[in-house]
Structures are given as C-alpha cells and as structure tokens.
Design a protein around this motif. Structure first.
Motif, PDB file in Angstrom:
ATOM      1  N   ILE A   1       1.105  19.449 -56.634  1.00  0.00           N
ATOM      2  CA  ILE A   1       0.269  20.598 -56.074  1.00  0.00           C
ATOM      3  C   ILE A   1       0.456  21.951 -56.959  1.00  0.00           C
ATOM      4  CG2 ILE A   1       0.202  21.923 -53.869  1.00  0.00           C
ATOM      5  CD1 ILE A   1       0.522  18.864 -52.515  1.00  0.00           C
ATOM      6  N   HIS A   2       1.653  22.078 -57.022  1.00  0.00           N
ATOM      7  CA  HIS A   2       2.040  23.386 -57.836  1.00  0.00           C
ATOM      8  C   HIS A   2       1.467  23.548 -59.043  1.00  0.00           C
ATOM      9  CE1 HIS A   2       5.361  25.219 -55.129  1.00  0.00           C
ATOM     10  NE2 HIS A   2       5.551  23.795 -54.913  1.00  0.00           N
ATOM     11  N   LYS A   3       1.198  22.205 -59.662  1.00  0.00           N
ATOM     12  CA  LYS A   3       0.695  22.412 -61.094  1.00  0.00           C
ATOM     13  C   LYS A   3      -1.003  22.731 -60.799  1.00  0.00           C
ATOM     14  CE  LYS A   3       3.814  19.375 -63.846  1.00  0.00           C
ATOM     15  NZ  LYS A   3       3.618  18.196 -64.407  1.00  0.00           N
ATOM     16  N   TYR A   4      -1.411  21.980 -59.704  1.00  0.00           N
ATOM     17  CA  TYR A   4      -2.772  21.916 -59.452  1.00  0.00           C
ATOM     18  C   TYR A   4      -3.379  23.567 -58.924  1.00  0.00           C
ATOM     19  CZ  TYR A   4      -7.504  21.483 -57.698  1.00  0.00           C
ATOM     20  OH  TYR A   4      -8.938  21.542 -57.180  1.00  0.00           O
ATOM     21  N   ILE A   5      -2.483  24.269 -58.337  1.00  0.00           N
ATOM     22  CA  ILE A   5      -2.635  25.345 -57.968  1.00  0.00           C
ATOM     23  C   ILE A   5      -2.675  26.461 -59.128  1.00  0.00           C
ATOM     24  CG2 ILE A   5      -1.799  27.637 -56.794  1.00  0.00           C
ATOM     25  CD1 ILE A   5      -1.022  25.475 -54.411  1.00  0.00           C
ATOM     26  N   ASP A   6      -1.861  26.238 -60.145  1.00  0.00           N
ATOM     27  CA  ASP A   6      -1.671  27.050 -61.509  1.00  0.00           C
ATOM     28  C   ASP A   6      -2.935  26.800 -62.075  1.00  0.00           C
ATOM     29  OD1 ASP A   6      -0.429  28.657 -63.411  1.00  0.00           O
ATOM     30  OD2 ASP A   6      -0.549  26.924 -64.578  1.00  0.00           O
ATOM     31  N   TYR A   7      -3.282  25.167 -62.308  1.00  0.00           N
ATOM     32  CA  TYR A   7      -4.753  25.123 -62.895  1.00  0.00           C
ATOM     33  C   TYR A   7      -5.728  25.548 -62.234  1.00  0.00           C
ATOM     34  CZ  TYR A   7      -8.787  22.201 -63.621  1.00  0.00           C
ATOM     35  OH  TYR A   7     -10.076  21.775 -63.798  1.00  0.00           O
ATOM     36  N   TYR A   8      -6.016  25.664 -60.980  1.00  0.00           N
ATOM     37  CA  TYR A   8      -7.052  26.387 -60.086  1.00  0.00           C
ATOM     38  C   TYR A   8      -7.181  27.795 -60.320  1.00  0.00           C
ATOM     39  CZ  TYR A   8     -10.307  26.913 -56.256  1.00  0.00           C
ATOM     40  OH  TYR A   8     -11.250  27.259 -55.425  1.00  0.00           O
ATOM     41  N   ASN A   9      -6.291  28.329 -60.381  1.00  0.00           N
ATOM     42  CA  ASN A   9      -6.315  29.830 -60.524  1.00  0.00           C
ATOM     43  C   ASN A   9      -6.496  30.533 -61.923  1.00  0.00           C
ATOM     44  OD1 ASN A   9      -5.817  30.588 -58.120  1.00  0.00           O
ATOM     45  ND2 ASN A   9      -3.859  30.219 -58.038  1.00  0.00           N
ATOM     46  N   ASN A  10      -5.847  29.706 -62.923  1.00  0.00           N
ATOM     47  CA  ASN A  10      -5.744  30.071 -64.096  1.00  0.00           C
ATOM     48  C   ASN A  10      -6.673  29.403 -65.349  1.00  0.00           C
ATOM     49  OD1 ASN A  10      -3.628  32.101 -63.940  1.00  0.00           O
ATOM     50  ND2 ASN A  10      -2.682  30.429 -63.275  1.00  0.00           N
ATOM     51  N   VAL A  11      -7.043  28.492 -64.863  1.00  0.00           N
ATOM     52  CA  VAL A  11      -7.982  27.463 -65.956  1.00  0.00           C
ATOM     53  C   VAL A  11      -9.237  27.112 -65.538  1.00  0.00           C
ATOM     54  CG1 VAL A  11      -7.886  25.336 -67.332  1.00  0.00           C
ATOM     55  CG2 VAL A  11      -5.696  26.410 -66.935  1.00  0.00           C
ATOM     56  N   ARG A  12      -9.411  26.668 -64.281  1.00  0.00           N
ATOM     57  CA  ARG A  12     -10.616  25.955 -63.582  1.00  0.00           C
ATOM     58  C   ARG A  12     -11.828  27.127 -63.613  1.00  0.00           C
ATOM     59  NH1 ARG A  12     -13.024  24.637 -58.725  1.00  0.00           N
ATOM     60  NH2 ARG A  12     -13.764  22.605 -58.429  1.00  0.00           N
ATOM     61  N   ILE A  13     -12.687  26.977 -64.192  1.00  0.00           N
ATOM     62  CA  ILE A  13     -13.876  28.004 -64.092  1.00  0.00           C
ATOM     63  C   ILE A  13     -14.983  27.673 -63.207  1.00  0.00           C
ATOM     64  CG2 ILE A  13     -13.613  28.887 -66.354  1.00  0.00           C
ATOM     65  CD1 ILE A  13     -16.272  27.283 -67.012  1.00  0.00           C
ATOM     66  N   LYS A  14     -15.801  28.354 -62.553  1.00  0.00           N
ATOM     67  CA  LYS A  14     -16.612  28.116 -61.663  1.00  0.00           C
ATOM     68  C   LYS A  14     -18.005  28.969 -61.798  1.00  0.00           C
ATOM     69  CE  LYS A  14     -17.557  27.589 -56.784  1.00  0.00           C
ATOM     70  NZ  LYS A  14     -17.228  26.574 -55.940  1.00  0.00           N
TER      71      LYS A  14
ATOM     72  N   ARG B   1     -18.629  32.109 -60.019  1.00  0.00           N
ATOM     73  CA  ARG B   1     -17.976  33.376 -60.561  1.00  0.00           C
ATOM     74  C   ARG B   1     -18.197  33.808 -62.096  1.00  0.00           C
ATOM     75  NH1 ARG B   1     -13.211  30.260 -59.456  1.00  0.00           N
ATOM     76  NH2 ARG B   1     -13.374  29.891 -57.353  1.00  0.00           N
ATOM     77  N   LYS B   2     -19.384  33.616 -62.300  1.00  0.00           N
ATOM     78  CA  LYS B   2     -19.822  34.075 -63.799  1.00  0.00           C
ATOM     79  C   LYS B   2     -18.964  33.232 -64.957  1.00  0.00           C
ATOM     80  CE  LYS B   2     -21.129  38.455 -62.111  1.00  0.00           C
ATOM     81  NZ  LYS B   2     -21.093  39.954 -62.210  1.00  0.00           N
ATOM     82  N   ASN B   3     -18.627  32.067 -64.380  1.00  0.00           N
ATOM     83  CA  ASN B   3     -17.927  31.147 -65.640  1.00  0.00           C
ATOM     84  C   ASN B   3     -16.583  31.602 -65.885  1.00  0.00           C
ATOM     85  OD1 ASN B   3     -19.799  29.148 -65.868  1.00  0.00           O
ATOM     86  ND2 ASN B   3     -20.941  30.293 -67.278  1.00  0.00           N
TER      87      ASN B   3
ATOM     88  N   THR C   1     -12.452  32.077 -64.337  1.00  0.00           N
ATOM     89  CA  THR C   1     -11.205  31.455 -63.322  1.00  0.00           C
ATOM     90  C   THR C   1     -10.947  32.734 -61.992  1.00  0.00           C
ATOM     91  OG1 THR C   1      -9.497  32.676 -64.441  1.00  0.00           O
ATOM     92  CG2 THR C   1      -9.836  30.705 -65.174  1.00  0.00           C
ATOM     93  N   PRO C   2     -10.563  32.153 -61.135  1.00  0.00           N
ATOM     94  CA  PRO C   2     -10.538  33.003 -59.824  1.00  0.00           C
ATOM     95  C   PRO C   2      -9.638  34.352 -60.465  1.00  0.00           C
ATOM     96  CG  PRO C   2     -10.125  30.879 -59.174  1.00  0.00           C
ATOM     97  CD  PRO C   2     -10.050  30.870 -60.659  1.00  0.00           C
ATOM     98  N   ILE C   3      -8.534  34.255 -61.280  1.00  0.00           N
ATOM     99  CA  ILE C   3      -7.699  35.441 -61.430  1.00  0.00           C
ATOM    100  C   ILE C   3      -8.668  36.480 -62.540  1.00  0.00           C
ATOM    101  CG2 ILE C   3      -5.759  36.089 -63.103  1.00  0.00           C
ATOM    102  CD1 ILE C   3      -4.831  34.614 -60.448  1.00  0.00           C
ATOM    103  N   GLU C   4      -9.320  35.730 -63.455  1.00  0.00           N
ATOM    104  CA  GLU C   4     -10.259  36.615 -64.384  1.00  0.00           C
ATOM    105  C   GLU C   4     -11.336  37.247 -63.194  1.00  0.00           C
ATOM    106  OE1 GLU C   4     -10.444  33.810 -68.466  1.00  0.00           O
ATOM    107  OE2 GLU C   4     -11.727  33.447 -66.882  1.00  0.00           O
ATOM    108  N   TYR C   5     -11.992  36.736 -62.367  1.00  0.00           N
ATOM    109  CA  TYR C   5     -12.990  37.199 -61.503  1.00  0.00           C
ATOM    110  C   TYR C   5     -12.427  38.298 -60.686  1.00  0.00           C
ATOM    111  CZ  TYR C   5     -16.888  37.714 -58.492  1.00  0.00           C
ATOM    112  OH  TYR C   5     -18.136  38.403 -57.787  1.00  0.00           O
ATOM    113  N   ARG C   6     -11.130  38.286 -60.109  1.00  0.00           N
ATOM    114  CA  ARG C   6     -10.595  39.132 -59.481  1.00  0.00           C
ATOM    115  C   ARG C   6     -10.274  40.411 -60.038  1.00  0.00           C
ATOM    116  NH1 ARG C   6      -4.551  38.199 -57.891  1.00  0.00           N
ATOM    117  NH2 ARG C   6      -4.413  38.801 -60.167  1.00  0.00           N
ATOM    118  N   ASN C   7      -9.710  40.121 -61.316  1.00  0.00           N
ATOM    119  CA  ASN C   7      -9.456  41.201 -62.153  1.00  0.00           C
ATOM    120  C   ASN C   7     -10.616  41.943 -62.896  1.00  0.00           C
ATOM    121  OD1 ASN C   7      -6.666  40.825 -62.262  1.00  0.00           O
ATOM    122  ND2 ASN C   7      -6.729  39.479 -64.126  1.00  0.00           N
ATOM    123  N   HIS C   8     -11.836  41.371 -63.063  1.00  0.00           N
ATOM    124  CA  HIS C   8     -12.806  41.870 -63.284  1.00  0.00           C
ATOM    125  C   HIS C   8     -13.617  42.800 -61.979  1.00  0.00           C
ATOM    126  CE1 HIS C   8     -17.416  42.103 -64.398  1.00  0.00           C
ATOM    127  NE2 HIS C   8     -17.755  41.592 -63.387  1.00  0.00           N
ATOM    128  N   VAL C   9     -13.551  42.033 -61.167  1.00  0.00           N
ATOM    129  CA  VAL C   9     -13.963  42.806 -59.737  1.00  0.00           C
ATOM    130  C   VAL C   9     -13.282  44.377 -59.674  1.00  0.00           C
ATOM    131  CG1 VAL C   9     -14.216  42.807 -57.238  1.00  0.00           C
ATOM    132  CG2 VAL C   9     -15.068  41.085 -58.715  1.00  0.00           C
TER     133      VAL C   9
END
Length: 74
Positions: A40-53, A56-58, A60-68
């Motif tokens: 679960i810890h690995k998945y959360i790291d993957y979800y926040n830092n690797v998985r694009i959507k 969110r303009k392709n 990751t959640p972290i990139e999108y947050r920083n962009h906003v």
C-alpha cells in the motif's frame, strides 16, 4: 451531519482505485499484513508520483498540484 462529508467521495474514489488495481483477483500475492502494508505504501507513492491521468493534463497528482499552485501565484 455525520457521514455526509463532501471529502468522503474523494477518498472513497481513491480507495476504490487502490482495491481495483491492487487486490481484486490478486489476494494470493500477499502472505501477511506486513506485505500488504508495504504494498500500500508503494502504491501510494506510485499513485502520487508516477501514475498520470488524462483529466489532469497527463500529469501526476503532485505535478498537477504544483502546476495549479504556480498558476495561482503568477
């Protein structure tokens, strides 16, 4: 009112994705609770830092947050 928080929908959506991508049909991969916790810890790291959507303009959640945040402060 208890149980009617608007934030519940976001977290329930995340946990639905987590269960769908990690557990359904894959329960045999984990030998004990410690392995599940590490996964679960690995998945959360993957979800926040690797998985694009695409929503969110392709990004990751972290990139999108920083962009906003940079858009708001500019």
């Amino acid at each position: 009112r208890l149980g009617n928080s608007l934030d519940d929908g976001l977290m329930e959506g995340f946990f639905g994705i987590l269960k769908r991508e990690m557990f359904y049909g894959q329960g045999h991969k984990y030998k004990d609770l410690n392995e599940i916790e590490q996964a679960i810890h690995k998945y959360i790291d993957y979800y926040n830092n690797v998985r694009i959507k695409t929503g969110r303009k392709n990004m990751t959640p972290i990139e999108y947050r920083n962009h906003v945040l940079t858009t708001l402060t500019a």
